[in-house]
Design a protein around this motif. Structure first.
Motif, PDB file in Angstrom:
ATOM      1  N   PHE A 160       0.837  -1.196   0.000  1.00  8.94           N
ATOM      2  CA  PHE A 160       0.000   0.000   0.000  1.00  8.94           C
ATOM      3  C   PHE A 160       0.878   1.253   0.000  1.00  8.94           C
ATOM      4  CE2 PHE A 160      -2.631  -3.261   2.247  1.00  8.94           C
ATOM      5  CZ  PHE A 160      -3.553  -3.451   1.217  1.00  8.94           C
ATOM      6  N   ASP A 161       2.064   1.144  -0.613  1.00  6.71           N
ATOM      7  CA  ASP A 161       3.011   2.259  -0.630  1.00  6.71           C
ATOM      8  C   ASP A 161       3.378   2.659  -2.049  1.00  6.71           C
ATOM      9  OD1 ASP A 161       3.155   2.134   2.165  1.00  6.71           O
ATOM     10  OD2 ASP A 161       4.821   0.716   2.125  1.00  6.71           O
ATOM     11  N   GLY A 162       2.415   2.614  -2.973  1.00  6.16           N
ATOM     12  CA  GLY A 162       2.705   2.986  -4.353  1.00  6.16           C
ATOM     13  C   GLY A 162       2.450   1.831  -5.298  1.00  6.16           C
ATOM     14  N   ASP A 163       2.915   1.997  -6.549  1.00  6.36           N
ATOM     15  CA  ASP A 163       2.619   1.012  -7.591  1.00  6.36           C
ATOM     16  C   ASP A 163       3.335  -0.309  -7.345  1.00  6.36           C
ATOM     17  OD1 ASP A 163       1.486   3.272  -8.894  1.00  6.36           O
ATOM     18  OD2 ASP A 163       3.470   3.758  -9.701  1.00  6.36           O
ATOM     19  N   GLY A 164       2.672  -1.401  -7.639  1.00  4.27           N
ATOM     20  CA  GLY A 164       3.299  -2.725  -7.573  1.00  4.27           C
ATOM     21  C   GLY A 164       3.763  -3.067  -6.164  1.00  4.27           C
ATOM     22  N   THR A 201      10.135   2.719  -2.003  1.00  3.79           N
ATOM     23  CA  THR A 201       9.458   3.876  -1.425  1.00  3.79           C
ATOM     24  C   THR A 201      10.233   4.317  -0.187  1.00  3.79           C
ATOM     25  OG1 THR A 201       7.308   3.112  -2.212  1.00  3.79           O
ATOM     26  CG2 THR A 201       7.300   4.700  -0.408  1.00  3.79           C
ATOM     27  N   PHE A 202      10.543   5.613  -0.117  1.00  4.84           N
ATOM     28  CA  PHE A 202      11.171   6.155   1.083  1.00  4.84           C
ATOM     29  C   PHE A 202      10.092   6.740   1.967  1.00  4.84           C
ATOM     30  CE2 PHE A 202      14.546   5.942  -1.999  1.00  4.84           C
ATOM     31  CZ  PHE A 202      15.587   5.407  -1.243  1.00  4.84           C
ATOM     32  N   SER A 203      10.042   6.221   3.183  1.00  7.86           N
ATOM     33  CA  SER A 203       9.019   6.675   4.113  1.00  7.86           C
ATOM     34  C   SER A 203       9.714   6.995   5.433  1.00  7.86           C
ATOM     35  CB  SER A 203       7.964   5.579   4.252  1.00  7.86           C
ATOM     36  OG  SER A 203       6.955   5.976   5.136  1.00  7.86           O
ATOM     37  N   GLY A 204       8.934   7.108   6.482  1.00  9.10           N
ATOM     38  CA  GLY A 204       9.582   7.433   7.753  1.00  9.10           C
ATOM     39  C   GLY A 204       8.709   7.116   8.932  1.00  9.10           C
ATOM     40  N   LEU A 264       3.962  10.216  -2.500  1.00 10.25           N
ATOM     41  CA  LEU A 264       2.761   9.877  -1.734  1.00 10.25           C
ATOM     42  C   LEU A 264       2.642  10.967  -0.682  1.00 10.25           C
ATOM     43  CD1 LEU A 264       3.568   6.077  -1.164  1.00 10.25           C
ATOM     44  CD2 LEU A 264       2.194   7.071  -2.985  1.00 10.25           C
ATOM     45  N   TYR A 265       1.572  11.755  -0.777  1.00 12.65           N
ATOM     46  CA  TYR A 265       1.500  12.988   0.013  1.00 12.65           C
ATOM     47  C   TYR A 265       0.333  12.930   0.980  1.00 12.65           C
ATOM     48  CZ  TYR A 265       2.503  18.012   0.527  1.00 12.65           C
ATOM     49  OH  TYR A 265       2.886  19.244   0.993  1.00 12.65           O
ATOM     50  N   ASP A 266       0.627  13.098   2.248  1.00 11.51           N
ATOM     51  CA  ASP A 266      -0.413  13.057   3.290  1.00 11.51           C
ATOM     52  C   ASP A 266      -1.104  14.403   3.435  1.00 11.51           C
ATOM     53  OD1 ASP A 266       0.108  10.485   3.953  1.00 11.51           O
ATOM     54  OD2 ASP A 266       0.460  10.891   6.088  1.00 11.51           O
ATOM     55  N   LEU A 267      -2.432  14.383   3.429  1.00  9.74           N
ATOM     56  CA  LEU A 267      -3.195  15.567   3.847  1.00  9.74           C
ATOM     57  C   LEU A 267      -3.975  15.165   5.085  1.00  9.74           C
ATOM     58  CD1 LEU A 267      -4.794  17.176   0.665  1.00  9.74           C
ATOM     59  CD2 LEU A 267      -2.868  18.024   2.012  1.00  9.74           C
ATOM     60  N   LYS A 268      -3.792  15.915   6.162  1.00  8.83           N
ATOM     61  CA  LYS A 268      -4.420  15.488   7.412  1.00  8.83           C
ATOM     62  C   LYS A 268      -5.577  16.397   7.794  1.00  8.83           C
ATOM     63  CE  LYS A 268      -0.109  13.397   8.941  1.00  8.83           C
ATOM     64  NZ  LYS A 268       0.929  13.958   8.053  1.00  8.83           N
ATOM     65  N   LEU A 269      -5.235  17.618   8.152  1.00  2.71           N
ATOM     66  CA  LEU A 269      -6.261  18.565   8.600  1.00  2.71           C
ATOM     67  C   LEU A 269      -6.119  19.863   7.825  1.00  2.71           C
ATOM     68  CD1 LEU A 269      -5.879  17.872  12.389  1.00  2.71           C
ATOM     69  CD2 LEU A 269      -8.098  17.904  11.223  1.00  2.71           C
ATOM     70  N   MET A 270      -7.242  20.427   7.361  1.00  2.30           N
ATOM     71  CA  MET A 270      -7.170  21.656   6.582  1.00  2.30           C
ATOM     72  C   MET A 270      -7.112  22.880   7.493  1.00  2.30           C
ATOM     73  SD  MET A 270      -6.855  20.501   3.637  1.00  2.30           S
ATOM     74  CE  MET A 270      -6.885  22.006   2.670  1.00  2.30           C
ATOM     75  N   ILE A 288       0.208  10.776  -5.345  1.00 11.83           N
ATOM     76  CA  ILE A 288      -1.021  10.197  -4.792  1.00 11.83           C
ATOM     77  C   ILE A 288      -1.294  10.874  -3.456  1.00 11.83           C
ATOM     78  CG2 ILE A 288      -2.127   8.105  -3.900  1.00 11.83           C
ATOM     79  CD1 ILE A 288      -0.292   6.505  -5.813  1.00 11.83           C
ATOM     80  N   THR A 289      -2.500  11.378  -3.305  1.00  6.58           N
ATOM     81  CA  THR A 289      -2.875  12.046  -2.066  1.00  6.58           C
ATOM     82  C   THR A 289      -3.433  11.012  -1.101  1.00  6.58           C
ATOM     83  OG1 THR A 289      -3.546  13.871  -3.471  1.00  6.58           O
ATOM     84  CG2 THR A 289      -4.206  13.974  -1.141  1.00  6.58           C
ATOM     85  N   ARG A 290      -3.013  11.081   0.153  1.00  5.22           N
ATOM     86  CA  ARG A 290      -3.504  10.115   1.126  1.00  5.22           C
ATOM     87  C   ARG A 290      -4.000  10.837   2.366  1.00  5.22           C
ATOM     88  NH1 ARG A 290      -0.334   4.840   0.186  1.00  5.22           N
ATOM     89  NH2 ARG A 290       0.693   5.084   2.173  1.00  5.22           N
ATOM     90  N   VAL A 291      -5.167  10.409   2.833  1.00 11.61           N
ATOM     91  CA  VAL A 291      -5.777  11.050   4.003  1.00 11.61           C
ATOM     92  C   VAL A 291      -5.963  10.007   5.102  1.00 11.61           C
ATOM     93  CG1 VAL A 291      -7.792  12.299   4.874  1.00 11.61           C
ATOM     94  CG2 VAL A 291      -6.988  12.680   2.522  1.00 11.61           C
ATOM     95  N   PRO A 292      -5.275  10.178   6.226  1.00 13.22           N
ATOM     96  CA  PRO A 292      -5.550   9.302   7.361  1.00 13.22           C
ATOM     97  C   PRO A 292      -6.889   9.692   7.981  1.00 13.22           C
ATOM     98  CG  PRO A 292      -3.926  10.946   7.985  1.00 13.22           C
ATOM     99  CD  PRO A 292      -4.252  11.195   6.536  1.00 13.22           C
ATOM    100  N   LEU A 293      -7.743   8.711   8.191  1.00 11.43           N
ATOM    101  CA  LEU A 293      -9.061   9.029   8.778  1.00 11.43           C
ATOM    102  C   LEU A 293      -9.012   8.711  10.271  1.00 11.43           C
ATOM    103  CD1 LEU A 293     -11.487   7.622   6.052  1.00 11.43           C
ATOM    104  CD2 LEU A 293     -10.783  10.000   6.431  1.00 11.43           C
ATOM    105  N   ILE A 294      -8.890   9.763  11.069  1.00  5.93           N
ATOM    106  CA  ILE A 294      -8.789   9.603  12.513  1.00  5.93           C
ATOM    107  C   ILE A 294     -10.125  10.009  13.132  1.00  5.93           C
ATOM    108  CG2 ILE A 294      -7.429  10.184  14.558  1.00  5.93           C
ATOM    109  CD1 ILE A 294      -5.832   8.883  12.192  1.00  5.93           C
ATOM    110  N   PRO A 295     -10.732   9.137  13.920  1.00  4.28           N
ATOM    111  CA  PRO A 295     -12.086   9.411  14.402  1.00  4.28           C
ATOM    112  C   PRO A 295     -12.172  10.711  15.207  1.00  4.28           C
ATOM    113  CG  PRO A 295     -11.113   7.512  15.559  1.00  4.28           C
ATOM    114  CD  PRO A 295     -10.207   7.846  14.422  1.00  4.28           C
TER     115      PRO A 295
END
Lengths: 282, 666
Positions: free
Chosen positions: A14-18, A117-120, A167-173, A204-211
């Motif tokens: 779940f970190d990009g293509d293939g 994929t380089f992540s952290g 892969l770019y995280d958008l969390k809170l606007m 690819i934009t990714r949004v963590p859904l935190i309750p």
């Protein structure tokens, strides 16, 4: 050049293509309340002790060091544990060593359209090392960078020219809430996003859904509007996982989320659809 | 699925019917050598009463728990009968042929034909019972089919399925266990095609297939293996011909879809693939894995076929390969190989060399020579053991079952008289990874870094590491097979090359040869129980990994490195069978992205020339919960060593083993 990593994981799916080999670089400027990899937050090398099977014999601490008046684990603790439960987190590697490690399975990665994929943490915290890695791997394997976007704008602009995918995280606007839950302001994150959206690079934009935090109607509406402004039509949603807290014990820390983690996550795919955005739940 | 299938499935799930069977005390009948099997089967048939459940279209269910088996000394097992021959000829033409041949046979051979004829008569008796019962019950379909089969050839798909059910029932009740289904999609295809061109819809054909598959599950509690579920009902789909044509057909695809819907442990699907197999087929396979069925198991034609040819199989026969109950490669209709006859216990061989010879060795090279000597001595012992088993096996002829092998049919000889074309013996290679790990640890700690004294190491092993905590911890940190590192790779090469060299094509006592393999069935628990501590850090009695997989508890770099480690050796040299098993967390399969990428992983394994692969979708949390509350998980399926079974029906040792295996998560 040397960099500090805390894990290299094969079979990232779940970190990009293939199929991806994901490199986790240590250190992060954010302190997200829901962070599921606390061992990646600090820049310093740490020693982790798995609680499963621990005899509480104390041999690891006996072999440890004294820091600020208390015993802490150190290199010698690894050999001292009779159950082999202590391990180092934060390995200093040269770019050549790391390249050799990720390239050892490059034939599989290429055969299935995958890559590295380089992540952290936040990989851009070790900016020069990351840039060198991307350069070494150019033309050898597909490269992706997963980022919070919290990085100096000029540096980010240069990064865009060095990778194949972001892969770019958008969390809170909302800036205030962003500061409250992650510890940093989001102005630079949004600015970098706009720049990336204008560039020809794939992302690819990714949004963590935190309750109760990022999955609120207001925040999701704002994200949809923002994606619309940037002509983005695809987003990946990462619903909160109750196992997020499981690694805190390893680091000798307690997990204290400042939201109600038992609440059901609001996965409103239809909202995105109404904004003509295809949303995929990972 | 149709309502009828759903009802029949629900009926099976409750398993209530299993308590209805009687236990019978059979009279002891004495018949001649070649007539004994028929006489025993006839007794079983006499005791049986027709059982036809509601929604059941096939019958041939057991009403009696036990079969007549006084005279059995060695049960026939693990072979794939020539079903296609029976289905296309019908038993009456066979019977007439046998009568003719009996006339011509010399007096001392007449009994052989009589045995086969009497066995067929007993088959007729049970078939006729069911035919009449079906008529009384108003089951027109079954009645109609039994007016044709088994005497005459099957005319359509349904009749062929009824015939198959009867044959399986007959084999099981004739003391053949682990009778496999073989290349079902190939020998059934002509009948399937006839029904399809006769107007049967895909839905109708799927319904028949699903009802048949459910009926295969009904009596499996009586089909003994080592554990419940280990019943031999493996089925092979796809594959290529001698001219490299892909034979995966419409029936193969329908079977995959049927199994996906049913989620039952039988039939256990094996998919033959190669470098040309289209990606969609792997995706469909992964959907099945995602359901938690533990199959399909993948077999790589690119490796298996040339490997079998090296062992002396004719190329055309090698292209027809199927799998035995678990994973051993066997040739339907032509082979009566005993692919699991004996087991090379590698960690034990290495331990013996360590304890006896390590102090005298100055270099690791010298020590490897001692290890090879130990493996060689072990093989000498195994040859004697195998010959003993073959001698036992020769005591229980079965002329009827022999008819299902072309060679026996041609020459009018029995399986036990070695009438089949191939009579080879397979040797399992048990615990290859822990043996390699132990050698890598000795190389590093004793010879390269000289951290451990030889005598001290032996003392530690003999004391099961008592008061040797630090040493054991250091041994556990040595290189382990599964990370594709040079140390373990070169040791693995040396060990497997030697094993292949001494075993392959060495004559056995049956006029055939030995075949080296990478499998380890129940022995990874049972045989390991008697082996003391080993130099990889394993404690006395702890289990080995199942077949050709990394040791239990070893943390590898991940599935890609594991695949690399276990595909780099030339597997055509060691092709008796025995897969790499990968445990993936069920989380991996939570959406189609994950399923697609597992398909890619499998494809990569095949392209790298891995020989055999099985995957489990598991979740440790769920397994632990099922261990604690078995009653809540009656349908939880797991892959055990070469077959899928219900987790809660396994012995604790095997449940624990599955829980202890490394699961790869994302």
């Amino acid at each position: 050049m040397r960099g500090r990593i805390f894990s290299v994981e094969e079979f990232g799916i779940f970190d990009g293509d293939g199929i991806r080999t994901t490199v986790f670089l240590k250190g992060c400027p954010l302190r997200c309340s829901w962070c599921h990899s606390p061992e990646g937050q600090r820049c310093e090398t740490e020693y982790l002790r798995s609680p499963n099977g621990c005899l509480n014999c104390g041999k690891c601490l006996d072999a440890g060091e004294t820091a600020i008046g208390r015993r802490v684990l150190c290199e010698a603790s690894i050999a001292a544990c009779p159950r082999n439960l202590v391990r180092v987190c934060g390995e200093d590697v040269t770019s050549e060593e790391l390249a050799a490690r990720v390239l050892k399975n490059a034939d599989i990665l290429r055969a299935v359209g995958g890559g590295v994929t380089f992540s952290g943490g936040e990989p851009t915290m070790q900016y020069d090392f990351l840039m060198e890695m991307l350069e070494i791997l150019e033309g050898k394997v597909h490269r992706a960078v997963e980022t919070t976007g919290y990085i100096d704008e000029d540096r980010f602009a240069r990064l865009l020219g060095k990778t194949d995918l972001v892969l770019y995280d958008l969390k809170l606007m909302d800036g205030t809430l962003h500061k409250k839950y992650t510890g940093v302001d989001n102005a630079v994150i949004l600015a970098n996003y706009r720049r990336m959206a204008k560039s020809p690079l794939r992302f690819i934009t990714r949004v963590p859904l935190i309750p109760g935090v990022t999955d609120t109607e207001e925040n999701l509406d704002a994200i949809c509007a923002f994606l619309g402004e940037n002509a983005v039509s695809y987003v990946e949603l990462l619903p909160y996982n109750r196992l997020a807290g499981s690694k805190y014990k390893l680091c000798g820390r307690q997990y204290r989320p400042d939201f109600d983690e038992t609440r059901t996550v609001n996965i409103d795919l239809e909202k995105f659809e109404r904004h003509h955005i295809k949303a995929v739940r990972l | 699925m149709t309502d009828r299938v759903a009802r029949f499935l629900e009926f099976h799930r409750k398993r209530e019917y299993r308590s209805d069977r009687r236990e019978v005390t059979y009279p002891k009948v004495e018949a001649g050598r070649f007539r004994q099997a028929a006489a025993d089967f006839a007794e079983t048939v006499k005791a049986e009463r027709p059982v036809l459940y509601k929604d059941d279209l096939f019958g041939f269910n057991r009403s009696v728990r036990n079969v007549c088996d006084y005279n059995i000394q060695y049960e026939l097992n693990n072979f794939t009968p020539d079903y296609g021959w029976a289905l296309t000829n019908g038993l009456e033409s066979v019977r007439q042929m046998l009568i003719g041949r009996r006339e011509e046979a010399p007096s001392d051979r007449k009994e052989f034909f009589t045995g086969a004829i009497e066995h067929i008569d007993a088959v007729y008796a049970i078939a006729d019972q069911y035919r009449e019962y079906a008529r009384e019950q108003g089951n027109e379909m079954l009645y109609g089919a039994l007016c044709v089969v088994p005497r005459l050839a099957a005319a359509d798909y349904y009749q062929a399925l009824v015939f198959m059910k009867l044959l399986i029932y007959t084999m099981r009740a004739s003391n053949v266990y682990h009778v496999t289904l073989g290349r079902f999609d190939q020998y059934m295809y002509p009948f399937f095609e006839r029904s399809r061109s006769g107007g049967a819809s895909r839905e109708q054909l799927a319904e028949l297939t699903q009802l048949f598959f459910i009926s295969l599950n009904l009596d499996t509690d009586l089909y003994h293996g080592v554990q419940l579920g280990d019943n031999g009902q493996s089925m092979v789909l796809g594959g290529r011909t001698a001219v490299c044509a892909d034979v995966y057909n419409a029936l193969s695809d329908l079977i995959m879809d049927c199994c996906l819907e049913l989620c039952l442990i039988d039939p256990k699907i094996n998919l033959r693939v190669d470098h040309n197999t289209p990606r969609e087929r792997y995706v469909k396979g992964s959907e099945m894995t995602a359901k938690g069925l533990g199959f399909p198991q993948y077999c790589n034609d690119d490796v298996v076929i040339p490997g079998l040819v090296k062992l002396g199989y004719r190329y055309e026969d090698a292209c027809e390969y199927a799998v035995a109950a678990c994973w051993e490669f066997i040739i339907p209709a032509e082979g009566y190989d005993i692919p699991n006859i004996v087991t090379m216990n590698f960690p034990l061989a290495v331990r013996r060399a360590t304890v006896c010879s390590l102090p005298q060795c100055d270099t690791f090279g010298q020590f490897m020579m001692c290890v090879k000597q130990s493996v060689f001595d072990f093989f000498e012992q195994l040859k004697i053991e195998a010959a003993g088993k073959r001698a036992e096996f020769a005591k229980t002829p079965n002329p009827f079952v022999s008819l299902f092998l072309r060679g026996c049919r041609r020459s009018g000889s029995d399986i036990t008289e070695l009438g089949a074309r191939y009579n080879n013996d397979g040797i399992h290679g048990l615990g290859i990874a822990p043996a390699v790990d132990a050698l890598a640890a000795i190389k590093k700690m004793v010879f390269d870094e000289k951290e451990v004294d030889k005598v001290e190491l032996i003392d530690a092993l003999q004391n099961n590491f008592r008061s040797y905590d630090a040493l054991r911890s250091a041994l556990l940190r040595c290189p382990k097979m599964g990370n594709n590192d040079d140390e373990t790779n070169s040791i693995c090469d040396e060990l497997l090359n030697f094993f292949a060299t001494i075993v392959n094509n060495t004559p056995n006592s049956a006029g055939g040869v030995f075949r080296a393999g990478t499998g380890g069935p129940q022995d990874y628990v049972y045989m390991a129980q008697d082996v003391g501590a080993t130099a990889d850090g394993r404690l006395a009695g702890q289990p080995y990994p199942s077949s050709f997989s990394p040791s239990i508890g070893v943390k590898t770099d991940g599935p890609l490195s594991v695949i690399k480690s276990f595909t780099r050796f030339d597997m055509t040299q060691i092709i008796n069978g025995g897969p790499l098993t990968l445990e993936l967390h069920s989380n991996v399969f939570r959406n189609h992205i994950g399923v697609d990428k597992v398909a890619d992983l499998v494809r990569a394994f095949i392209l790298l020339k891995g020989h055999q692969l099985q995957l489990n979708s598991v979740s440790r949390e769920k397994l632990l919960d099922a261990q604690a509350h078995p009653e809540q998980y009656p349908d939880l399926i797991v892959r055990v060593w070469g077959w899928s079974g219900y987790f809660c029906e396994l012995d604790t040792a095997f449940r624990n083993h599955i829980i202890a295996r490394t699961e790869y998560t994302v």
